[in-house]
Enzyme design. Structure first.
Site, PDB file in Angstrom:
ATOM      1  NE  ARG A 195      -3.823   1.660   2.640  1.00 25.72           N
ATOM      2  CZ  ARG A 195      -4.228   2.452   3.759  1.00 25.72           C
ATOM      3  NH1 ARG A 195      -3.605   1.830   4.990  1.00 25.72           N
ATOM      4  NH2 ARG A 195      -5.167   3.300   3.832  1.00 25.72           N
ATOM      5  CG  PHE A 198      -1.530   8.529   4.337  1.00 26.94           C
ATOM      6  CD1 PHE A 198      -1.216   8.971   5.528  1.00 26.94           C
ATOM      7  CD2 PHE A 198      -2.297   7.556   3.972  1.00 26.94           C
ATOM      8  CE1 PHE A 198      -1.596   8.285   6.609  1.00 26.94           C
ATOM      9  CE2 PHE A 198      -2.776   7.017   5.157  1.00 26.94           C
ATOM     10  CZ  PHE A 198      -2.742   7.187   6.332  1.00 26.94           C
ATOM     11  CD  GLN A 237      -0.613  -0.777   5.896  1.00 30.72           C
ATOM     12  OE1 GLN A 237      -1.243   0.230   5.673  1.00 30.72           O
ATOM     13  NE2 GLN A 237      -1.336  -1.913   6.416  1.00 30.72           N
ATOM     14  CG  ASN A 244      -3.810  -0.135  14.672  1.00 27.59           C
ATOM     15  OD1 ASN A 244      -4.734   0.345  14.101  1.00 27.59           O
ATOM     16  ND2 ASN A 244      -2.926   0.520  15.562  1.00 27.59           N
ATOM     17  CG  PHE A 247       2.152   3.242   8.543  1.00 26.14           C
ATOM     18  CD1 PHE A 247       2.412   4.885   8.943  1.00 26.14           C
ATOM     19  CD2 PHE A 247       1.300   2.696   9.760  1.00 26.14           C
ATOM     20  CE1 PHE A 247       1.696   5.491   9.833  1.00 26.14           C
ATOM     21  CE2 PHE A 247       0.850   3.485  10.699  1.00 26.14           C
ATOM     22  CZ  PHE A 247       1.117   4.540  10.818  1.00 26.14           C
ATOM     23  CG  LEU A 273      -2.396   8.293  11.324  1.00 30.98           C
ATOM     24  CD1 LEU A 273      -1.249   7.575  10.572  1.00 30.98           C
ATOM     25  CD2 LEU A 273      -3.573   7.722  11.286  1.00 30.98           C
ATOM     26  CG  HIS A 326      -1.678   3.575  13.548  1.00 36.50           C
ATOM     27  ND1 HIS A 326      -1.833   2.513  13.057  1.00 36.50           N
ATOM     28  CD2 HIS A 326      -2.680   4.474  13.252  1.00 36.50           C
ATOM     29  CE1 HIS A 326      -3.101   2.683  12.415  1.00 36.50           C
ATOM     30  NE2 HIS A 326      -3.553   3.584  12.541  1.00 36.50           N
TER      31      HIS A 326
END
Length: 180
Positions: A53, A58, A61, A100, A111, A120, A124
């Protein structure tokens, strides 16, 4: 503590991404990540795992050691493990954090941010940052899309531990304690 991830974009092996880890504050999270970097077991290692990903602006991942597509993962603890600390923030590009599916669901997925991602914080566990290799991280970012689907095959081809330098230890102490 430091580890490296060497990725291939297509068939081109890139320079290593060196990650500084916050083992004092997140010992279980770092132990899991480090063990997966050092492992040679095909069932429980980051070697060969895709970056599944990539969302420009951003994050990228990876770390799905069981399925390779973001729907799996495991840990050295035998499954998901609890959130350990929310001490560190997603304050800049190059932050390393656990991916997660909700509270206390950390496994092998992680990530690396391309920008500050403060929304976030508290969701995370941040347990490290890019020390060297941000140019490679930016090359990976260029292969992303709004949907997160990579435009090229990107995978971890090698990884492992590195010794921490004195300068890195001092920088960590300054960041945490404000001391010289």
């Amino acid at each position: 503590e430091r580890v490296f991830l060497k990725v291939a974009i297509g068939d081109e092996v890139m320079a290593p991404i060196v990650l500084g880890l916050y083992g004092v504050d997140c010992p279980r999270t770092v132990a899991n990540f480090k063990a997966l970097c050092e492992s040679t077991s095909p069932a429980l290692a980051y070697r060969g795992v895709p970056v599944h990903r990539i969302i420009p602006g951003f994050m990228m991942q990876s770390g799905d050691v069981t399925r390779g597509d973001g729907r799996g993962g495991t840990s050295i603890y035998g499954g998901a493990f609890p959130d350990e600390s929310f001490l560190f923030r997603h304050a800049r590009p190059g932050v390393l954090a656990m991916a997660n599916s909700g509270p206390n669901t950390n496994t092998s997925q992680f990530f690396i941010t391309f920008a500050a991602t403060p929304w976030l914080d508290g969701k995370h566990v941040v347990f490290g940052h890019v020390v060297d290799g941000m140019t490679v991280v930016r090359e990976i970012e260029r292969r992303g899309s709004r949907s997160g689907a990579p435009s090229a095959r990107i995978r971890i081809v090698d990884c492992g531990s590195l010794e921490r330098t004195k300068d890195e230890a001092l920088a960590y102490a300054r960041a945490k304690y404000g001391a010289d």
